[in-house]
Enzyme design. Structure first.
Site, PDB file in Angstrom:
ATOM      1  N   PRO A   2      29.617  78.366  41.225  1.00  0.00           N
ATOM      2  CG  PRO A   2      30.609  78.479  39.112  1.00  0.00           C
ATOM      3  CD  PRO A   2      30.779  77.940  40.473  1.00  0.00           C
ATOM      4  CD  GLU A   3      24.415  74.365  42.081  1.00  0.00           C
ATOM      5  OE1 GLU A   3      23.196  74.451  42.255  1.00  0.00           O
ATOM      6  OE2 GLU A   3      25.059  73.326  42.308  1.00  0.00           O
ATOM      7  CE  LYS A  52      23.510  76.474  36.842  1.00  0.00           C
ATOM      8  NZ  LYS A  52      23.600  75.102  36.289  1.00  0.00           N
ATOM      9  NE  ARG A 254      28.163  68.017  36.362  1.00  0.00           N
ATOM     10  CZ  ARG A 254      27.662  69.219  36.543  1.00  0.00           C
ATOM     11  NH1 ARG A 254      26.969  69.808  35.618  1.00  0.00           N
ATOM     12  NH2 ARG A 254      27.884  69.861  37.661  1.00  0.00           N
TER      13      ARG A 254
END
Length: 266
Positions: A2-3, A52, A254
């Site tokens: 999910p980008e 998103k 990240r």
DNA sequence: GCTAAATGTTGAT
DNA sequence: TCAACCTTTAGCT
């Protein structure tokens, strides 16, 4: 994955599946019982995505807002629907098809005004008509934060995730550590144009492919998997352009990937 | 077949 | 800074 491209793809798909249909809604897991009750029997008029965030517009000014987060996923199929198992947050059932939602970070029924509050907090989305890259530039220009972190900030640009972030920086030879205010306007405008193209391709195919054909390995023999990325998750492997081993560092929990030769430190 | 890591964001510490 | 969300997939064996 999910980008933003996945969410726009889902919006399109859900429109195809259910447009104009009155849907049955249920939350077998129970965590969305009230919302499902509100939606039950409403007709899907249209769908929309911003970054998103996914929105279903139903009759009666009801809006379903979904954010998949890292784990969220939709599955669909032809009726009859399988017996609900696991943590099933929402099941929508139309005349011929069913749609299940699991593990989202947000699944709620909102008013149009509440939806506006959500989208007002988001930056321009390269996948939306009329988005203005100059608004992003204005944010970049007054920030000392690194362009690597700014690209991940949904209030600055909506829809870019960890993969597109790493790849767009590589494609434009920009170090992730460059302060936002030091990014040239012309560089940003070409990054934005490039993002629109790459993300639109992502909407079409459902995959993130950011490499140009000349930078991919020769297809040895039969259909092998395409070399889809320049640096994302390629730590230690040779850069496709200069052979320098790809670097990785943890940044705000990240993983950040870049080529220290093609994207030299500021 | 199993394990570890993952595309993202929020809310608590 | 870290846990939670709780599914999918890449990469092993």
């Amino acid at each position: 994955m999910p980008e933003g491209h996945s969410i726009h793809r889902l919006a399109r798909r859900h429109h195809q599946l259910f447009r104009g249909e009155a849907l049955r809604a249920a939350s077998p897991q129970g965590r969305f019982a009230e919302g499902a009750e509100l939606l039950d029997g409403a007709t899907l008029e249209r769908t929309d995505a911003w970054g998103k965030h996914l929105f279903h517009h139903y009759t009666g000014d009801l809006r379903l807002h979904v954010h998949l987060g890292l784990y969220g996923t939709f599955t669909e199929g032809d009726l009859p629907a399988p017996h609900p198992r696991g943590a099933l947050r929402l099941r929508l059932v139309g005349k011929e098809r069913w749609l299940d939602l699991r593990g989202p970070i947000a699944c709620e029924v909102l008013t149009p005004e509440q939806c506006r509050q959500v989208t007002d907090a988001l930056g321009p989305d390269p996948l939306r008509e009329g988005s203005d890259p100059a608004l992003v530039l204005a944010r970049l220009a007054r920030s000392r934060a690194s362009v690597g972190s700014l690209l991940m900030n949904q209030q600055v640009v909506a829809g870019v995730g960890n993969v597109y972030r790493a790849e767009i920086l590589f494609r434009h030879g920009v170090s992730p550590f460059l302060p936002g205010r030091d990014l040239e306007e012309s560089t940003w405008l070409s990054m934005w144009a490039d993002l629109s193209v790459l993300m639109r391709a992502g909407v079409r195919t459902g995959r993130i492919v950011t490499t140009d054909p000349e930078d991919r390995a020769r297809p040895a023999g039969r259909a092998r998997r395409v070399d889809a990325h320049y640096v994302y998750r390629r730590t230690g492997q040779p850069c496709r352009r200069c052979d320098t081993p790809v670097s990785q560092v943890e940044m705000a929990a990240r993983n950040l990937f870049w080529c220290s030769w093609c994207q030299p430190d500021p």
